[in-house]
Design an enzyme around this catalytic site. Structure first.
Site, PDB file in Angstrom:
ATOM      1  N   CYS A 176     -42.015  -3.694  -1.250  1.00  0.00           N
ATOM      2  CA  CYS A 176     -42.567  -5.018  -1.487  1.00  0.00           C
ATOM      3  C   CYS A 176     -41.540  -5.849  -2.244  1.00  0.00           C
ATOM      4  CB  CYS A 176     -43.875  -5.025  -2.296  1.00  0.00           C
ATOM      5  SG  CYS A 176     -45.201  -4.111  -1.533  1.00  0.00           S
ATOM      6  N   ARG A 220     -37.458  -5.581   2.098  1.00  0.00           N
ATOM      7  CA  ARG A 220     -38.262  -4.679   1.265  1.00  0.00           C
ATOM      8  C   ARG A 220     -39.644  -4.413   1.852  1.00  0.00           C
ATOM      9  NH1 ARG A 220     -36.083  -4.385  -3.964  1.00  0.00           N
ATOM     10  NH2 ARG A 220     -38.064  -3.635  -4.740  1.00  0.00           N
ATOM     11  N   TRP A 266     -44.997  -4.187   1.828  1.00  0.00           N
ATOM     12  CA  TRP A 266     -44.889  -2.916   2.557  1.00  0.00           C
ATOM     13  C   TRP A 266     -46.132  -2.141   2.136  1.00  0.00           C
ATOM     14  CZ3 TRP A 266     -44.394   2.380   1.499  1.00  0.00           C
ATOM     15  CH2 TRP A 266     -43.948   3.156   2.572  1.00  0.00           C
ATOM     16  N   ASN A 268     -45.309  -5.282  -7.085  1.00  0.00           N
ATOM     17  CA  ASN A 268     -44.529  -4.292  -6.330  1.00  0.00           C
ATOM     18  C   ASN A 268     -44.683  -2.967  -7.086  1.00  0.00           C
ATOM     19  OD1 ASN A 268     -40.957  -3.628  -6.316  1.00  0.00           O
ATOM     20  ND2 ASN A 268     -42.530  -2.729  -5.065  1.00  0.00           N
ATOM     21  N   GLY A 269     -45.226  -1.954  -6.398  1.00  0.00           N
ATOM     22  CA  GLY A 269     -45.420  -0.662  -7.063  1.00  0.00           C
ATOM     23  C   GLY A 269     -46.787  -0.103  -6.721  1.00  0.00           C
ATOM     24  N   GLU A 318     -26.432  11.882  10.329  1.00  0.00           N
ATOM     25  CA  GLU A 318     -26.487  10.435  10.099  1.00  0.00           C
ATOM     26  C   GLU A 318     -26.601   9.672  11.426  1.00  0.00           C
ATOM     27  OE1 GLU A 318     -27.130   8.596   7.787  1.00  0.00           O
ATOM     28  OE2 GLU A 318     -26.234   6.643   8.197  1.00  0.00           O
ATOM     29  N   LYS A 326     -29.691   7.207  12.344  1.00  0.00           N
ATOM     30  CA  LYS A 326     -29.494   5.800  12.740  1.00  0.00           C
ATOM     31  C   LYS A 326     -30.227   5.510  14.046  1.00  0.00           C
ATOM     32  CE  LYS A 326     -28.460   4.370   9.825  1.00  0.00           C
ATOM     33  NZ  LYS A 326     -28.091   4.944   8.577  1.00  0.00           N
ATOM     34  N   GLU A 381     -34.195   5.622  13.569  1.00  0.00           N
ATOM     35  CA  GLU A 381     -34.838   4.606  12.735  1.00  0.00           C
ATOM     36  C   GLU A 381     -34.819   3.220  13.355  1.00  0.00           C
ATOM     37  OE1 GLU A 381     -33.166   4.135   8.791  1.00  0.00           O
ATOM     38  OE2 GLU A 381     -31.156   4.373   9.551  1.00  0.00           O
ATOM     39  N   HIS A 423     -28.977  28.654  18.924  1.00  0.00           N
ATOM     40  CA  HIS A 423     -30.094  29.344  18.262  1.00  0.00           C
ATOM     41  C   HIS A 423     -31.430  28.639  18.496  1.00  0.00           C
ATOM     42  CE1 HIS A 423     -27.371  32.134  16.331  1.00  0.00           C
ATOM     43  NE2 HIS A 423     -26.610  31.113  15.975  1.00  0.00           N
ATOM     44  N   LYS A 451     -36.208  -1.291   2.897  1.00  0.00           N
ATOM     45  CA  LYS A 451     -34.865  -0.974   2.409  1.00  0.00           C
ATOM     46  C   LYS A 451     -34.903  -0.233   1.084  1.00  0.00           C
ATOM     47  CE  LYS A 451     -30.372  -1.644   2.766  1.00  0.00           C
ATOM     48  NZ  LYS A 451     -29.795  -0.722   3.743  1.00  0.00           N
TER      49      LYS A 451
HETATM   50  C1  F6R Z   1     -31.372   4.938   6.356  1.00  0.00           C
HETATM   51  C2  F6R Z   1     -31.714   4.433   5.045  1.00  0.00           C
HETATM   52  C3  F6R Z   1     -32.545   5.278   4.152  1.00  0.00           C
HETATM   53  C4  F6R Z   1     -31.963   5.248   2.732  1.00  0.00           C
HETATM   54  C5  F6R Z   1     -32.879   6.007   1.757  1.00  0.00           C
HETATM   55  C6  F6R Z   1     -32.285   6.059   0.365  1.00  0.00           C
HETATM   56  O1  F6R Z   1     -30.575   4.046   7.067  1.00  0.00           O
HETATM   57  O2  F6R Z   1     -31.334   3.350   4.692  1.00  0.00           O
HETATM   58  O3  F6R Z   1     -32.638   6.574   4.626  1.00  0.00           O
HETATM   59  O4  F6R Z   1     -30.692   5.814   2.764  1.00  0.00           O
HETATM   60  O5  F6R Z   1     -34.125   5.374   1.712  1.00  0.00           O
HETATM   61  O6  F6R Z   1     -32.100   4.775  -0.161  1.00  0.00           O
HETATM   62  P1  F6R Z   1     -31.129   4.516  -1.365  1.00  0.00           P
HETATM   63  O7  F6R Z   1     -29.748   4.848  -0.929  1.00  0.00           O
HETATM   64  O8  F6R Z   1     -31.287   3.054  -1.668  1.00  0.00           O
HETATM   65  O9  F6R Z   1     -31.571   5.394  -2.499  1.00  0.00           O
END
Ligand code: F6R
Length: 613
Positions: A2, A27, A74, A100-101, A486, A490, A493, A509, A608
């Site tokens: 949020c 957010r 969110w 937010n929280g 990774e 990507k 998501e 395996h 994010k």
């Molecule tokens: C993936 C992504 C998330 C963050 C994760 C940790 O693209 O962005 O998996 O990496 O939520 O976030 P931070 O790095 O802000 O602690």
């Protein structure tokens, strides 16, 4: 998650709040809302969906007012509909609040308030909080700030809130605990937000509110900060070094693409002043005062989530390979809930782009309690993790707005490479000539990343061949195994294609059972060590009619002759390969998502900054 934003001044608040919410949409984007205060009259606008939908729905309403609060959500408690959207209003329609929280004891409070005659229109914890403040305020005829302070001493959970009172115009009350809040100081006007991005266009002078502090912001006196125990604080005014251009797309269609293309610059920024090729040294200012303790650590534990956890895995390979210190990598969420063995002889590294991830914050608190030294690798300056750790280094990647992390990942890996080199040099675990070769090689990574980006058109073509598949497998060995994870993250998501990352040797395996003509297999095949093994893995996929996309080192003829599609990257020292091999995977998922019509910068259900557990 949020995002919250607020304005108090002489300009019209609506456009400032809307622009601020658009900057904070990373957010959360389940719903958006604004409350304005004008002539002791509260006006509330709320809409399910993105901020643009709020703008459309309010386009015919009166949006006058020089004071207001806004929120982009969110959803945690309650469906993402108009009713549960913030701001929430007290029963007497006197107070408006954004949050937010999570208020953890909201259910108990709600029951008690219902007995007092409160009626709730939605299911959120936030609506309960604003009714609770109202109840306390009205019972003893208290000022807004006093009612907020008392209420917050009785709630458990996490919050950043801003509240305003119809009967006290010209005043905003804000508070935080475990969720971020920044106050921007303009000329006779004040901006409050979850981070500095909505503020920077108006002022670069900010105050980061500390945990369990309340700020009363009035037009007459500006911000007055107190603790929850009502002790006056002298806030530290920070001058931010952030440009508004960093928050805009700068000619790119999406933030994610812009951020992928920024990487030659952001990796160079991460190294600036920390490495000297001619004199042959590497230095991390944030490590200087603690170097002995880290060098002598019994072991290093790296805690992180998501993409940051993948860079942590590369950190493990780098530090063990070069500096020979045992490293364990933990999901922050797991570390905090099991009963880990951590002592004063351990060093814990916390990695986070946002610096606000709730699980990582909790892991840091646990590590501190157990006496470990905690080092932070963070992007967002002034964030909670940057402040909670004993020491640390910023990656200097600049604001990362696309929800899928790209430039933060390469920044984190660069920082970990600098750290591994520093520790290795100090411990004498690598020869001087190898050290110097690595320093030179690391300094050349930005140009090599720029070279990889030149393959964009080819990668876009390959994306077209994968876009209609339902699954994908990513394989890598050694330093490229975390890159495979990774790449898979990507893809899933932002394109919603199911993807798995595996160590290449593990394929036989189990996952090999999945391989047929419908399964694209992306193999990161740049390793000099175990090259023959990777070749065998590719043959195993081809024998089962899988489609192979291989990331190889320039000039590789063997794999180029076997794979369906090949993407070349320049040669580098093996420990730095991830900084190059991840780039095609970022571009591949970007193009696939785009071709599938997905919202690249704001994928569904994600936010994010994950400030909830
Ligand atoms: C993936 C992504 C998330 C963050 C994760 C940790 O693209 O962005 O998996 O990496 O939520 O976030 P931070 O790095 O802000 O602690």
């Amino acid at each position: 998650m949020c995002g919250i934003v607020a304005y108090l001044g002489r300009r019209q608040a609506w456009p400032i709040l809307i622009k601020g919410l658009q900057r904070l949409e990373y957010r959360g984007y389940d719903s958006a809302g604004v409350a304005l205060l004008e002539n002791n009259f509260l006006k509330v606008y709320k809409k399910k969906g993105k901020v643009e939908e709020l703008v459309q729905s309010a386009s015919l309403s009166d949006r006058e007012g020089t004071q207001g609060i806004g929120h982009t959500r969110w959803a945690t408690h309650g469906a993402p509909d108009d009713n549960n959207a913030h701001p929430h209003i007290s029963q007497d329609r006197r107070l408006a609040l954004v949050h937010n929280g999570i208020i953890e004891n909201y259910a108990l409070l709600k029951k008690a308030l219902e007995k007092e005659g409160h009626y709730f229109s939605g299911e959120t914890d936030t609506e309960v909080l604003v009714h609770f403040i109202e109840e306390i305020q009205n019972r003893d005829d208290l000022s807004l700030e006093e009612a907020v302070r008392i209420a917050l001493t009785r709630v458990t959970g996490a919050y950043a809130i801003v509240v305003m009172d119809r009967n006290e115009p010209g005043k905003l009350v804000a508070a935080r605990k475990a969720s971020p809040l920044v106050i921007g100081l303009g000329d006779g006007e004040y901006f409050l937000a979850s981070d500095a991005t909505p503020i920077i266009e108006y002022t670069n002078r900010v105050i980061y509110l500390n945990d369990e502090e309340i700020a009363v912001v009035t037009l007459a006196d500006g911000p007055q900060v107190r603790t929850m125990n009502n002790e006056e604080q002298t806030p530290f005014i920070q001058v931010l070094d952030m440009e508004i251009e960093q928050l805009e797309k700068g000619g790119f269609d999406h933030f994610m693409l812009k951020e992928i293309y920024e990487q030659p610059g952001t990796i160079a920024d991460c190294m600036r002043g920390r490495l000297n090729v001619e004199q042959g040294w590497v230095r991390l200012g944030g490590l200087d005062d603690y170097l002995n303790r880290v060098v002598q650590a019994r072991r290093i534990i790296i805690a992180a989530c998501g993409t940051s956890w993948h860079s942590a895995l590369i950190g493990e390979y780098l530090i063990e390979d070069l500096a020979r210190i045992p490293v364990e990598v933990e999901y922050a969420s797991e570390l905090r809930y099991r009963n880990p063995i951590i002592s004063e002889e351990d060093v814990v590294i916390a990695i986070s782009q946002s610096g606000e991830t709730a699980d990582t914050l909790a892991a840091i608190e646990l590590a501190r309690e157990k006496g470990a030294l905690v080092y932070g690798i963070v992007n967002v300056v002034g964030s909670s993790i940057a402040r909670l750790t004993h020491c640390g280094s910023y990656i200097h990647a600049g604001p990362e707005i696309g929800v899928a992390s790209t430039k933060a990942f390469t920044g984190q890996v660069t920082l970990l490479a600098l750290m591994a080199l520093t520790l290795a040099h100090r411990r004498g675990t690598i020869t001087e000539s190898y050290f110097r070769r690595l320093v030179l090689e690391l300094s050349e990574i930005p140009q090599k990343v720029a070279k990889v980006l030149e393959s964009n058109a080819k990668i876009e073509y390959i994306a077209g061949e994968i876009k209609d598949r339902s699954n994908a497998l990513y394989l890598g060995r050694g330093y490229n195994f975390p890159v495979a994870l990774e790449g898979a993250l990507k893809l899933k998501e932002i394109s919603y294609i199911h993807a798995e990352g595996y160590p290449a040797a593990e394929m036989k395996h189990g996952p090999i059972a999945l391989i047929d003509e419908n399964m694209p297999v992306i193999v990161i095949a740049t390793n000099k060590s175990a090259y023959d093994k990777i070749v065998s893995n590719i043959q195993e996929v081809k024998a089962r009619k899988g489609m192979v996309v291989a990331v190889v080192v320039e000039g590789d003829e063997v794999i180029s002759g076997m794979a369906d599609y090949v993407i070349e990257i320049p040669n580098t020292e093996e420990p730095f390969t991830p900084l190059l091999s991840v780039i095609p995977l970022q571009l591949l998922s970007y193009h696939i998502a785009l071709m599938r019509g997905c919202n690249v910068d704001q994928p569904r259900n994600l936010a994010k900054s994950v400030t909830v557990e």
